[in-house]
Design an enzyme around this catalytic site. Sequence first.
Site, mmCIF file in Angstrom:
data_model
loop_
_atom_site.group_PDB
_atom_site.id
_atom_site.type_symbol
_atom_site.label_atom_id
_atom_site.label_comp_id
_atom_site.label_asym_id
_atom_site.label_seq_id
_atom_site.Cartn_x
_atom_site.Cartn_y
_atom_site.Cartn_z
ATOM 1 N N ASN A 7 0.722 -1.245 -0.318
ATOM 2 C CA ASN A 7 -0.175 0.077 0.334
ATOM 3 C C ASN A 7 1.133 1.774 0.066
ATOM 4 O O ASN A 7 1.596 1.228 1.406
ATOM 5 C CB ASN A 7 -0.924 0.370 1.164
ATOM 6 C CG ASN A 7 -1.947 1.846 1.370
ATOM 7 O OD1 ASN A 7 -1.969 2.214 0.810
ATOM 8 N ND2 ASN A 7 -3.262 1.133 1.856
ATOM 9 N N HIS A 10 0.769 6.449 1.903
ATOM 10 C CA HIS A 10 1.652 7.116 2.952
ATOM 11 C C HIS A 10 2.940 7.897 2.282
ATOM 12 O O HIS A 10 3.469 8.893 2.228
ATOM 13 C CB HIS A 10 2.422 6.641 3.866
ATOM 14 C CG HIS A 10 1.000 6.303 4.636
ATOM 15 N ND1 HIS A 10 -0.088 7.400 5.009
ATOM 16 C CD2 HIS A 10 0.955 5.163 5.594
ATOM 17 C CE1 HIS A 10 -0.794 6.749 5.839
ATOM 18 N NE2 HIS A 10 -1.126 5.380 6.153
ATOM 19 N N HIS A 43 -5.537 3.666 -1.821
ATOM 20 C CA HIS A 43 -6.746 3.500 -1.278
ATOM 21 C C HIS A 43 -7.100 5.404 -1.450
ATOM 22 O O HIS A 43 -6.775 6.746 -1.674
ATOM 23 C CB HIS A 43 -6.763 3.929 0.987
ATOM 24 C CG HIS A 43 -8.358 4.361 1.277
ATOM 25 N ND1 HIS A 43 -8.553 4.256 2.264
ATOM 26 C CD2 HIS A 43 -9.437 4.916 0.230
ATOM 27 C CE1 HIS A 43 -9.791 4.389 2.427
ATOM 28 N NE2 HIS A 43 -10.651 4.080 1.483
ATOM 29 N N ARG A 45 -9.740 8.655 -1.305
ATOM 30 C CA ARG A 45 -10.408 8.264 -0.166
ATOM 31 C C ARG A 45 -11.350 9.774 -0.690
ATOM 32 O O ARG A 45 -10.903 10.445 -1.694
ATOM 33 C CB ARG A 45 -9.687 8.816 0.755
ATOM 34 C CG ARG A 45 -8.757 8.407 1.774
ATOM 35 C CD ARG A 45 -8.305 8.189 3.134
ATOM 36 N NE ARG A 45 -9.710 7.961 3.948
ATOM 37 C CZ ARG A 45 -9.522 7.749 5.283
ATOM 38 N NH1 ARG A 45 -9.427 6.282 5.242
ATOM 39 N NH2 ARG A 45 -10.357 8.273 6.014
ATOM 40 N N ARG A 49 -6.987 13.162 0.534
ATOM 41 C CA ARG A 49 -6.070 12.991 1.444
ATOM 42 C C ARG A 49 -4.391 12.809 0.880
ATOM 43 O O ARG A 49 -3.394 13.586 2.278
ATOM 44 C CB ARG A 49 -5.967 13.075 2.959
ATOM 45 C CG ARG A 49 -6.388 11.586 3.285
ATOM 46 C CD ARG A 49 -6.174 11.622 4.513
ATOM 47 N NE ARG A 49 -7.234 11.365 5.331
ATOM 48 C CZ ARG A 49 -8.448 10.918 6.355
ATOM 49 N NH1 ARG A 49 -6.865 10.365 6.657
ATOM 50 N NH2 ARG A 49 -9.271 11.080 6.376
ATOM 51 N N GLU A 70 -8.625 0.492 -2.992
ATOM 52 C CA GLU A 70 -9.583 0.451 -1.585
ATOM 53 C C GLU A 70 -10.198 1.990 -2.745
ATOM 54 O O GLU A 70 -9.737 2.502 -2.078
ATOM 55 C CB GLU A 70 -8.396 0.604 -0.640
ATOM 56 C CG GLU A 70 -7.709 -0.380 -0.213
ATOM 57 C CD GLU A 70 -7.725 -0.242 0.742
ATOM 58 O OE1 GLU A 70 -7.610 0.911 1.829
ATOM 59 O OE2 GLU A 70 -6.015 -1.041 1.483
ATOM 60 N N THR A 101 -8.605 4.168 8.179
ATOM 61 C CA THR A 101 -10.254 3.010 7.882
ATOM 62 C C THR A 101 -9.629 2.127 9.160
ATOM 63 O O THR A 101 -9.096 1.452 10.221
ATOM 64 C CB THR A 101 -9.736 2.302 7.198
ATOM 65 O OG1 THR A 101 -9.284 3.013 6.319
ATOM 66 C CG2 THR A 101 -10.965 0.865 7.126
ATOM 67 N N GLU A 151 -11.236 -9.092 2.333
ATOM 68 C CA GLU A 151 -10.063 -9.006 3.529
ATOM 69 C C GLU A 151 -10.548 -9.008 5.407
ATOM 70 O O GLU A 151 -11.002 -8.062 5.304
ATOM 71 C CB GLU A 151 -8.817 -7.522 2.813
ATOM 72 C CG GLU A 151 -8.548 -6.822 4.201
ATOM 73 C CD GLU A 151 -7.213 -6.105 3.184
ATOM 74 O OE1 GLU A 151 -7.555 -5.716 1.733
ATOM 75 O OE2 GLU A 151 -6.874 -5.592 4.355
ATOM 76 N N HIS A 191 -4.061 -4.343 7.548
ATOM 77 C CA HIS A 191 -4.240 -3.263 8.653
ATOM 78 C C HIS A 191 -3.014 -3.734 9.764
ATOM 79 O O HIS A 191 -4.164 -3.984 10.229
ATOM 80 C CB HIS A 191 -5.497 -3.485 8.976
ATOM 81 C CG HIS A 191 -5.921 -1.490 9.016
ATOM 82 N ND1 HIS A 191 -5.338 -0.208 10.209
ATOM 83 C CD2 HIS A 191 -6.194 -0.288 8.241
ATOM 84 C CE1 HIS A 191 -5.464 0.380 10.047
ATOM 85 N NE2 HIS A 191 -6.556 1.363 9.024
HETATM 86 N N1 PXP Z 1 -6.282 -3.313 3.935
HETATM 87 C C1 PXP Z 1 -6.894 -2.147 4.025
HETATM 88 C C2 PXP Z 1 -8.485 -2.604 3.521
HETATM 89 C C3 PXP Z 1 -6.538 -0.533 4.276
HETATM 90 O O1 PXP Z 1 -7.660 0.265 4.501
HETATM 91 C C4 PXP Z 1 -5.489 -0.381 4.680
HETATM 92 C C5 PXP Z 1 -5.045 1.347 5.148
HETATM 93 O O2 PXP Z 1 -5.370 1.748 3.982
HETATM 94 C C6 PXP Z 1 -4.880 -1.138 4.851
HETATM 95 C C7 PXP Z 1 -4.764 -2.599 4.842
HETATM 96 C C8 PXP Z 1 -2.891 -0.826 4.926
HETATM 97 O O3 PXP Z 1 -2.921 -0.670 6.448
HETATM 98 P P1 PXP Z 1 -1.655 -0.543 7.298
HETATM 99 O O4 PXP Z 1 -1.235 1.019 6.446
HETATM 100 O O5 PXP Z 1 -1.807 -0.096 8.488
HETATM 101 O O6 PXP Z 1 -0.179 -1.518 6.433
#
Ligand code: PXP
Length: 237
Positions: A7, A10, A43, A45, A49, A70, A101, A151, A191
């Site tokens: 992901n 960031h 994601h 959003r 952001r 996402e 989330t 998930e 997550h």
């Molecule tokens: N899975 C989902 C559905 C999420 O919303 C997120 C955060 O955007 C992640 C995985 C990744 O989470 P993390 O950044 O804490 O690894």
Amino acid sequence: MPTLGVNIDHIATLRQARRGKDPDPIAAAIIAELAGADGITVHLREDRRHIQERDVRLLRQTIQSRLNLEMAATPEMVAIALDVKPDYITLVPERREEITTEGGLNVKAQGDRLSKFVNQLQGAGIPVSLFVDPEAVQIQACAKTGAKFIELHTGTYANAKNEVELKLELEKLTTSGALAIELGLRLNSGHGLTYRNTRAIAQIEGMEELNIGHSIISRAVLVGLDQAIREMKALIS
Ligand code: PXP
């Protein structure tokens, strides 16, 4: 052995701190693939952001692995998804004021509404994953929507304060994973997964993909993105 979806939200968070061009999530995605990422997750959003529509469209054109989008289950997002056609979509709950989330979808309460989105997206050839807490009622409700994947939300497991809590949460994830597979659902998780807590999740029977963002990008700031991804890949294999 599950695959790794990196992901890269960031990377975009850092860019948006100055509303500029650097660092570019597209460059990060290419490095991630070269380092062994099996998929790229973003994601988009509602408040934009971090990831922007531009990023999603360019990723679609650029990456050679899987693109997991996402998104919230809203008509606006569905229109974008049908146009971009990611490899799969993960539907997540979204609240504007949340930092990230915060929990899974309440599929039990919103099954009919979610089924419509699942049908629309899967009818267009895009498999859908539902992000849910590891609870039997939620998983049973997911199966009823016709979604291909779930998930499992690993956030509570990740926030466990001691060994007892950790064990309990791991058991919930393991039992929920088994139920999902029994009901014909395919299984992903994500997550809050880190270099310390991911191995146990990777070992859950039938786990196909782990979506990991914050911990990989945080480590990348210190050791580089290539190394951070290679270390996580090694750990889940
Ligand atoms: N899975 C989902 C559905 C999420 O919303 C997120 C955060 O955007 C992640 C995985 C990744 O989470 P993390 O950044 O804490 O690894």
